[in-house]
Design an enzyme around this catalytic site. Structure first.
Site, PDB file in Angstrom:
ATOM      1  N   ASP A  48       0.380  -0.801   0.101  1.00  0.00           N
ATOM      2  CA  ASP A  48       0.182  -0.217  -0.337  1.00  0.00           C
ATOM      3  C   ASP A  48       0.986   1.032   0.061  1.00  0.00           C
ATOM      4  O   ASP A  48       0.588   2.230  -0.798  1.00  0.00           O
ATOM      5  CB  ASP A  48      -1.160  -0.175   1.212  1.00  0.00           C
ATOM      6  N   PHE A  51       1.925   2.283  -3.067  1.00  0.00           N
ATOM      7  CA  PHE A  51       1.382   2.322  -4.295  1.00  0.00           C
ATOM      8  C   PHE A  51       0.898   4.103  -4.143  1.00  0.00           C
ATOM      9  O   PHE A  51       1.031   4.470  -4.788  1.00  0.00           O
ATOM     10  CB  PHE A  51       0.142   1.552  -3.864  1.00  0.00           C
ATOM     11  N   SER A  97     -38.332   8.581 -14.376  1.00  0.00           N
ATOM     12  CA  SER A  97     -39.063   7.959 -13.401  1.00  0.00           C
ATOM     13  C   SER A  97     -39.872   6.381 -14.041  1.00  0.00           C
ATOM     14  O   SER A  97     -39.849   6.997 -15.523  1.00  0.00           O
ATOM     15  CB  SER A  97     -39.670   8.792 -12.045  1.00  0.00           C
ATOM     16  N   LYS A 130     -33.986  -4.222  -9.234  1.00  0.00           N
ATOM     17  CA  LYS A 130     -34.486  -1.998  -9.467  1.00  0.00           C
ATOM     18  C   LYS A 130     -33.618  -2.031  -8.234  1.00  0.00           C
ATOM     19  O   LYS A 130     -33.335  -2.312  -7.004  1.00  0.00           O
ATOM     20  CB  LYS A 130     -35.462  -1.778  -9.535  1.00  0.00           C
ATOM     21  N   GLU A 188     -27.030   3.821 -10.920  1.00  0.00           N
ATOM     22  CA  GLU A 188     -27.583   4.183  -9.435  1.00  0.00           C
ATOM     23  C   GLU A 188     -26.138   3.480  -8.815  1.00  0.00           C
ATOM     24  O   GLU A 188     -25.608   2.731  -8.795  1.00  0.00           O
ATOM     25  CB  GLU A 188     -28.450   3.146  -9.068  1.00  0.00           C
ATOM     26  N   TYR A 240     -27.409   1.277 -15.835  1.00  0.00           N
ATOM     27  CA  TYR A 240     -28.526   0.219 -16.375  1.00  0.00           C
ATOM     28  C   TYR A 240     -28.755   0.943 -18.078  1.00  0.00           C
ATOM     29  O   TYR A 240     -30.353   0.439 -18.449  1.00  0.00           O
ATOM     30  CB  TYR A 240     -29.573   0.248 -15.605  1.00  0.00           C
ATOM     31  N   LYS A 303     -37.856  -3.988 -19.372  1.00  0.00           N
ATOM     32  CA  LYS A 303     -38.294  -2.824 -20.185  1.00  0.00           C
ATOM     33  C   LYS A 303     -38.641  -3.290 -21.426  1.00  0.00           C
ATOM     34  O   LYS A 303     -37.704  -5.131 -21.866  1.00  0.00           O
ATOM     35  CB  LYS A 303     -36.272  -2.037 -20.374  1.00  0.00           C
ATOM     36  N   LYS A 327     -42.516  -3.701  -8.076  1.00  0.00           N
ATOM     37  CA  LYS A 327     -41.868  -3.590  -6.480  1.00  0.00           C
ATOM     38  C   LYS A 327     -42.726  -5.370  -5.811  1.00  0.00           C
ATOM     39  O   LYS A 327     -43.303  -5.137  -5.223  1.00  0.00           O
ATOM     40  CB  LYS A 327     -42.810  -2.084  -5.967  1.00  0.00           C
TER      41      LYS A 327
HETATM   42  S1  IVH Z   1     -34.493   2.828 -15.665  1.00  0.00           S
HETATM   43  C1  IVH Z   1     -36.489   6.207 -17.852  1.00  0.00           C
HETATM   44  N1  IVH Z   1     -33.766   0.438 -14.023  1.00  0.00           N
HETATM   45  O1  IVH Z   1     -35.236   4.178 -10.306  1.00  0.00           O
HETATM   46  C2  IVH Z   1     -36.058   4.452 -17.109  1.00  0.00           C
HETATM   47  N2  IVH Z   1     -34.219   2.288 -13.781  1.00  0.00           N
HETATM   48  O2  IVH Z   1     -38.405   5.325 -10.932  1.00  0.00           O
HETATM   49  C3  IVH Z   1     -35.043   4.712 -16.102  1.00  0.00           C
HETATM   50  N3  IVH Z   1     -33.891   2.135 -10.901  1.00  0.00           N
HETATM   51  O3  IVH Z   1     -34.533   6.443  -9.975  1.00  0.00           O
HETATM   52  C4  IVH Z   1     -34.831   4.191 -14.893  1.00  0.00           C
HETATM   53  N4  IVH Z   1     -32.471   0.567 -10.886  1.00  0.00           N
HETATM   54  O4  IVH Z   1     -32.561   5.473 -10.994  1.00  0.00           O
HETATM   55  C5  IVH Z   1     -33.934   1.590 -14.353  1.00  0.00           C
HETATM   56  N5  IVH Z   1     -32.155  -1.152 -13.197  1.00  0.00           N
HETATM   57  C6  IVH Z   1     -32.614   0.032 -13.626  1.00  0.00           C
HETATM   58  C7  IVH Z   1     -32.950   0.344 -12.581  1.00  0.00           C
HETATM   59  C8  IVH Z   1     -33.757   1.839 -12.172  1.00  0.00           C
HETATM   60  C9  IVH Z   1     -32.590   1.784 -10.259  1.00  0.00           C
HETATM   61  C10 IVH Z   1     -33.789   3.588 -10.064  1.00  0.00           C
HETATM   62  C11 IVH Z   1     -33.475   4.843 -11.284  1.00  0.00           C
HETATM   63  C12 IVH Z   1     -34.672   5.779 -10.770  1.00  0.00           C
HETATM   64  C13 IVH Z   1     -36.220   5.243 -10.321  1.00  0.00           C
HETATM   65  C14 IVH Z   1     -36.740   5.358 -11.219  1.00  0.00           C
END
Ligand code: IVH
Length: 683
Positions: A48, A51, A97, A130, A188, A240, A303, A327
């Site tokens: 370390d 480094f 969102s 998510k 994220e 993502y 998606k 959810k």
């Molecule tokens: S896609 C237009 N994929 O969820 C769609 N969002 O309400 C863009 N999130 O705050 C979002 N994991 O940061 C997408 N695999 C994922 C995700 C993700 C977490 C969060 C995102 C946003 C919220 C969407």
């Protein structure tokens, strides 16, 4: 820029600059190599220290040639930039969102809407988890991370580039060369559960209040003003989405594979699903499995895979019609609050704990939940006999999230918070700005005394594993041990007389105590249990002061001079060492032979040429940075001090040294030397 460079002719300047540029490129290559090895393969070919030296060398060259410091340099990962207010930035594409569903029927309805909107199309889904953190947008221009922003209101967010650069899994530079000149990546930022637990453990050890959950911690951390603190917080990021016009991908799946190829961190939990039935399989499959992941997830995101079909489906004002979040229901349960008990920590902090009617929740039976402090009880308006909701998130200890008011028993009364210590009866105090109540009976309150002993022997401190919690209780009850230093006065007969101790176990315990005398200074310093001095702070203080005597003699100003030591820690350290009992305890420990100075690593020690010599470093230097000069002095046996006094041996003077310092040194007869003269001393 150094004066040597300034005074040379323009051509020579270019040559020097070119040399430096090459040196910088080589250093970066090396650092990136070791860094990747460390973070991705968990291995390291160098120490370390070595480094850090490479990084320091690079930083110092970049300090001298600021125009050669580029945003993709590894020096940008360590942070250090303080931002008073984050500039607002507009997103190239709005950050939308997602619509939410909580049932498979709603998910079916979503599928029917998609089918109806693109009737002649065969379509597929791409499913991801998510991730529960905070959304980030990363802008790359010519392959270099040029801007990172929070979501904000979706149209504009905060520019948090300096903080994002400290996250190791966010590439500062994209791999390969098949990327568009400008593109955006969405992801994220999250705090891994293990990092969250460690952070809270450290906070607990340091007597600080605990953070509520990894999500809030991630979102608070990414907006911290000091990026050096962000760098320590071990945030991570999953990406993502690839966003932009003319993307080299026809489907989301292709985009994800490109992101993987370009060096981004993509969670391997995704799956392409040919139809909604397979989507159900995916969400069902991950409902339980997600709990084994190293981060919190609160659902799945479904998606439509084809980018063309995504465009056809379009967006509503708030969210895309081609994606939806499914959810998972929070793991919660309702049960009765039977009692509130109060625990006393080693710092005297009182923590209320809810005693619940046992209830099964996410695979375990929950009987207790943390209530944090009096404010939390008041916020929830808790009453004994209430039916409360308990939830298990990332935290190991479940928490009470609310009360079912319909089931509140008649005539219930708000909880009256405890006003005397449950262990020793002393009246509790609550200092201004503190969330916790404290028992001020530091010397006489049994759980505080035992807590300090337990803290002292733990692995990260003195590591005396031959003493357990029960033995601590026995040692305390029999009056043999009151403070940690007493451990070193125990004799064979003392221990042998304890219940359950035979010849071998007695010898083991004595051997463990003896071995702990070799524990490093930073361990001892942490073991002392100074409030706010957790493991990391102890290391910083030990490295800086090197000896307990210097730390004990340090003034407030000298303490806050140490990087990352703030007002609160400085005051706490001073208060600890002012206490006569603590000073006596340290004297006793010194007598016993504990380590109160840092041990120099033989390989870090270059020579003893400067043994016994003291130096003050002042001004700006040409060949080395001040930190490097400091390291050189130390590794050759010398000592660096901060003030010029009659006892000082040398003032190492660089450019732009204040005239007052020079005058003072001259009047006291201190030898003033240049950088070159210093290097000559080392031969
Ligand atoms: S896609 C237009 N994929 O969820 C769609 N969002 O309400 C863009 N999130 O705050 C979002 N994991 O940061 C997408 N695999 C994922 C995700 C993700 C977490 C969060 C995102 C946003 C919220 C969407």
């Amino acid at each position: 820029m150094s004066s040597e460079i300034k005074n040379t002719l323009p051509q020579q300047q270019n040559v020097a600059r070119q040399d430096v540029a090459q040196q910088i490129a080589k250093l970066r290559e090396k650092i990136i190599y070791y860094d990747e090895q460390y973070y991705q393969e968990n291995a390291s070919e160098i120490s370390d220290y070595a480094f850090d030296m490479l990084l320091k060398q690079l930083n110092s060259l970049e300090d001298q040639f600021p125009e050669l410091r580029t945003p993709d340099s590894p020096t940008q990962r360590v942070g250090g930039t303080i931002t008073k207010e984050f500039p607002t930035v507009y997103h190239d594409h709005p950050m939308l969102s997602l619509g939410n569903t909580y049932s498979q029927e709603e998910l079916s309805e979503f599928d029917q809407r998609v089918a109806k909107a693109i009737p002649d199309h065969h379509y597929e889904y791409f499913c991801e988890l998510k991730f529960d953190g905070v959304a980030i947008s990363l802008l790359y221009e010519n392959g270099i991370l040029s801007r990172a922003a929070t979501r904000g209101d979706g149209v504009r967010g905060d520019d948090i580039t300096h903080n994002a650069r400290t996250i190791r899994t966010i590439p500062l530079k994209v791999k390969g060369n098949d990327f568009p000149p400008r593109f955006e990546v969405r992801g994220e930022v999250f705090m891994p559960l293990s990092a969250f637990e460690t952070l809270n453990q450290q906070r607990e050890e340091a007597g600080e209040s605990l953070l509520a959950n990894p999500r809030n911690t991630a979102s608070g951390t990414i907006k911290m003003q000091d990026s050096a603190v962000v760098a320590q917080r071990k945030l991570d990021c999953y990406v993502y989405a690839l966003v932009g016009v003319h993307l080299p991908a026809d489907t989301h799946e292709e985009a994800i594979h490109l992101l993987e190829k370009w060096g981004f961190n993509v969670s391997p939990t995704y799956r392409k699903c040919p139809d909604i039935q397979t989507v159900f399989d995916y969400v069902n499959d991950w409902e339980k499995r997600r709990l084994t992941l190293p981060l919190d997830t609160d659902g799945a995101v479904i998606k439509v895979n084809s980018h063309q079909q995504q465009r056809l489906l379009g967006n509503t004002a708030k969210s895309p019609r081609w994606a939806i979040a499914y959810k998972y229901k929070a793991m919660d349960a309702a049960t009765v609050l039977e009692d509130i008990r109060y625990q006393v920590g080693r710092t005297g902090a009182i923590t209320p704990v809810a005693c619940l009617k046992p209830v099964p929740l996410a695979g375990t039976i929950v009987k207790r939940a943390s209530l944090h402090n009096a404010n939390e009880i008041a916020r929830l308006d808790l009453r004994l006999g209430d039916t409360v909701f308990v939830e298990k998130g990332g935290e190991i200890i479940p928490k009470v999230t609310g009360v079912d008011l319909d089931k509140r028993p008649a005539h219930s009364q708000p909880v009256v918070y405890l006003d005397h210590c449950p262990a020793c009866g002393t009246k509790l105090v609550r200092k201004e700005g503190e969330a916790h109540h404290f028992c001020p009976n530091v010397e006489g309150c049994p759980p505080q005394i035992k807590g300090r002993l337990e803290h002292f022997i733990q692995r990260r401190a003195m590591d005396i594993d031959s003493i357990g919690k029960e033995t601590i209780a026995q040692l305390y009850q029999t009056g043999l041990v009151h403070n940690p230093a007493d451990i070193y006065t125990l004799s064979y007969d003392d221990i042998h007389a304890l219940e359950g101790f035979k010849d071998q176990s007695t010898k083991n315990m004595l051997a463990g105590i003896e071995a702990s005398k070799q524990a490093a200074f930073e361990n001892v310093l942490f073991a002392l249990g100074i409030r706010y001095v957790g493991r990391t702070v102890a290391e910083k203080l030990a490295m800086h002061f090197e000896h307990i005597d210097d730390l004990m003699a340090a003034s407030y100003d000298q303490l806050i001079e140490v990087p990352e030591i703030g007002e609160r820690i400085a005051r706490s350290v001073i208060q600890f060492f002012e206490n006569e009992d603590n000073r006596k305890m340290i004297a006793q420990m010194k007598e016993a032979g504990l380590q109160f100075a840092i041990k120099k690593n033989a390989s870090d020690q270059e020579s003893t040429t400067l043994n016994g010599k003291t130096f003050v470093i002042s001004g700006v230097f040409q060949q080395f940075s001040r930190d490097e000069l400091k390291a050189k002095i130390k590794s050759n046996g010398g000592q660096v001090v901060s003030a010029v006094s009659g006892k000082l041996n040398y003032l190492l003077a660089g450019d732009k040294m204040g005239p007052a310092k020079r005058q003072k040194a001259e009047s006291l007869g201190v030898t003033i030397i240049t950088e070159q003269e210093f290097l000559n001393m080392l031969g």
